[in-house]
Write an enzyme that holds these catalytic residues in place. Sequence first.
Site, PDB file in Angstrom:
ATOM      1  N   ASP A 177       1.535   8.503   8.184  1.00  0.00           N
ATOM      2  CA  ASP A 177       1.684   7.102   8.629  1.00  0.00           C
ATOM      3  C   ASP A 177       3.065   6.914   9.236  1.00  0.00           C
ATOM      4  OD1 ASP A 177      -0.567   6.865   7.117  1.00  0.00           O
ATOM      5  OD2 ASP A 177       0.070   5.060   6.053  1.00  0.00           O
ATOM      6  N   GLU A 211      -5.379  -5.070  12.982  1.00  0.00           N
ATOM      7  CA  GLU A 211      -6.694  -4.437  12.850  1.00  0.00           C
ATOM      8  C   GLU A 211      -7.815  -5.321  13.401  1.00  0.00           C
ATOM      9  OE1 GLU A 211      -6.073  -3.961   8.637  1.00  0.00           O
ATOM     10  OE2 GLU A 211      -5.650  -1.827   8.812  1.00  0.00           O
ATOM     11  N   ASP A 249       0.841  -1.186   0.000  1.00  0.00           N
ATOM     12  CA  ASP A 249       0.000   0.000   0.000  1.00  0.00           C
ATOM     13  C   ASP A 249       0.883   1.246   0.000  1.00  0.00           C
ATOM     14  OD1 ASP A 249      -2.127  -1.732   0.381  1.00  0.00           O
ATOM     15  OD2 ASP A 249      -1.930  -1.613   2.554  1.00  0.00           O
ATOM     16  N   ASP A 282      -1.413  -0.665  14.258  1.00  0.00           N
ATOM     17  CA  ASP A 282      -1.540   0.000  12.961  1.00  0.00           C
ATOM     18  C   ASP A 282      -1.498   1.482  13.315  1.00  0.00           C
ATOM     19  OD1 ASP A 282      -2.205   1.145  10.607  1.00  0.00           O
ATOM     20  OD2 ASP A 282      -4.056   0.014  10.276  1.00  0.00           O
ATOM     21  N   GLU A 318       2.136  -2.431  11.422  1.00  0.00           N
ATOM     22  CA  GLU A 318       1.681  -2.679  10.054  1.00  0.00           C
ATOM     23  C   GLU A 318       2.644  -2.051   9.049  1.00  0.00           C
ATOM     24  OE1 GLU A 318      -2.615  -2.043   9.062  1.00  0.00           O
ATOM     25  OE2 GLU A 318      -1.745  -1.046   7.330  1.00  0.00           O
ATOM     26  N   GLU A 319       3.363  -1.038   9.466  1.00  0.00           N
ATOM     27  CA  GLU A 319       4.246  -0.324   8.542  1.00  0.00           C
ATOM     28  C   GLU A 319       5.657  -0.890   8.484  1.00  0.00           C
ATOM     29  OE1 GLU A 319       3.031   1.639   6.477  1.00  0.00           O
ATOM     30  OE2 GLU A 319       1.110   2.095   7.407  1.00  0.00           O
ATOM     31  N   LEU A 327      -1.632   4.391  11.760  1.00  0.00           N
ATOM     32  CA  LEU A 327      -2.628   5.339  11.238  1.00  0.00           C
ATOM     33  C   LEU A 327      -3.502   4.628  10.216  1.00  0.00           C
ATOM     34  CD1 LEU A 327      -3.027   8.191  12.206  1.00  0.00           C
ATOM     35  CD2 LEU A 327      -1.880   8.997  10.167  1.00  0.00           C
ATOM     36  N   ASP A 328      -4.564   4.061  10.733  1.00  0.00           N
ATOM     37  CA  ASP A 328      -5.446   3.282   9.870  1.00  0.00           C
ATOM     38  C   ASP A 328      -6.376   4.207   9.092  1.00  0.00           C
ATOM     39  OD1 ASP A 328      -6.626   0.728   9.049  1.00  0.00           O
ATOM     40  OD2 ASP A 328      -8.390   1.547  10.035  1.00  0.00           O
TER      41      ASP A 328
HETATM   42  P1  AHM Z   1     -11.506   0.095   0.848  1.00  0.00           P
HETATM   43  O1  AHM Z   1     -11.026   1.434   0.369  1.00  0.00           O
HETATM   44  O2  AHM Z   1     -11.088  -1.036  -0.035  1.00  0.00           O
HETATM   45  O3  AHM Z   1     -12.977   0.091   1.115  1.00  0.00           O
HETATM   46  O4  AHM Z   1     -10.751  -0.177   2.224  1.00  0.00           O
HETATM   47  C1  AHM Z   1     -11.062   0.562   3.355  1.00  0.00           C
HETATM   48  C2  AHM Z   1     -10.428  -0.085   4.537  1.00  0.00           C
HETATM   49  C3  AHM Z   1     -10.799   0.561   5.824  1.00  0.00           C
HETATM   50  O5  AHM Z   1     -11.894  -0.068   6.429  1.00  0.00           O
HETATM   51  C4  AHM Z   1      -9.547   0.434   6.643  1.00  0.00           C
HETATM   52  O6  AHM Z   1      -9.446   1.432   7.593  1.00  0.00           O
HETATM   53  C5  AHM Z   1      -8.474   0.570   5.599  1.00  0.00           C
HETATM   54  O7  AHM Z   1      -9.019   0.029   4.414  1.00  0.00           O
HETATM   55  C6  AHM Z   1      -7.260  -0.202   5.946  1.00  0.00           C
HETATM   56  O8  AHM Z   1      -6.244   0.140   5.088  1.00  0.00           O
HETATM   57  P2  AHM Z   1      -4.952   0.926   5.647  1.00  0.00           P
HETATM   58  O9  AHM Z   1      -4.491   0.210   6.873  1.00  0.00           O
HETATM   59  O10 AHM Z   1      -3.980   0.806   4.521  1.00  0.00           O
HETATM   60  O11 AHM Z   1      -5.347   2.343   5.921  1.00  0.00           O
HETATM   61 MG    MG Z   2      -4.795  -0.208   8.527  1.00  0.00          MG
END
Ligand code: AHM
Ligand code: MG
Length: 366
Positions: A101, A306, A95, A147, A124-125, A149-150
Amino acid sequence: MATTTNKNFGLKSEKTPYIGISAPADLSTIPTNRIVTLDEFILRSEKDFVYATGELTGLLRDIGVAAKIINREVNKAGLVNILGVADSGENQSGDTQQKLDVYANERLIECLQNSGEVCAIASEENDDIIHVPPVGSKQSHYIVMFDPLDGSSNIDVNMSVGTIFAIYRRQSDPVGPATKEDFLQSGTQQVAAGYVLYGTSTMLVYTTGRGVNGFTLDPSIGEFCLSHRNMRVPENSQTYSVNQGYYSKFDLEMRRYIDHCSDQNYGLRYIGSMVSDVHRILIQGGIFLYPSTRKYPKGKLRLLYECNPLAMLMEQAGGKALNTHLKRILDLAPHDLHQRCTIAIGSPAMVDELKNFIERYSALPL
Ligand code: AHM
Ligand code: MG
């Protein structure tokens, strides 16, 4: 009644399942209009633990400090040149990493390293675990996963994001370094879990296996203050939360369930930041779904950073959390630090309703 150790979360309990236990008893004597800071609450709760050496208390306080620092930066994200993609490019999961983040990740690691309450960290990073050098002669018995900054893709548009954390006791010999196995424990072994929501106000919500309590940051005094005692998710609701844009990529049983939600005129709410979506559900009820898609056949969200912490919180608040094979999230056996899983989490009656659809329409062995 005899006091026993709760096998799931290492607590003193009275043979009572951990769900439904209210906030620590002595808090019930405090009038609701009296300010209780996070620090005071953590200290008062310390005596509930078998392992009450003050380490976990210190660790939770470290996370509280990191949350305030991250909050300060998140709040001024629109004002300073900190938005955008970091030079480091992509994280282990492929990602795109945002600068905040990286900032949040560094602050959390720093705060947890300072006090020496934790022997190793997984984020996560970061691809691998980070060993924390001991501070003085202190032997630390805890590991932390987070995680930082989710939902960070929401930052550029000024929407809510969050930090998610999980704390475990290490299983390896405290004399040597922590091992990967310390991190690959099932979610039932969490001794504490929580999140920080950087929303219209900033909240820290956590559990140590005796219910869920929420604290709102009062910026004028710089303290998280107890604002949501003993949070309980509503038993049922008529709101579902899923990225319905992927509808055609979902399995049949999931499409049938979503059709049902639509037929019943359930409301659809989806922020795209799991902490925010789950927080809303914790307060108002509902179900959050991230099933398998063609892009993410095993689900997108990470089990360790998560799903497990939010599943512990949701169960502690009276809710349920399953994967789409109907296995309890907290019982899943992790095999990889960054493994993903599908999830259905929220009000118990809604998770049960989904379960019925999966049992009826799933082509896969459950
Ligand atoms: P989406 O954009 O496929 O719907 O994914 C959204 C989800 C969220 O529920 C979650 O917070 C996030 O993806 C997790 O991704 P990251 O940790 O990379 O922010
Ligand atoms: Mg996340």
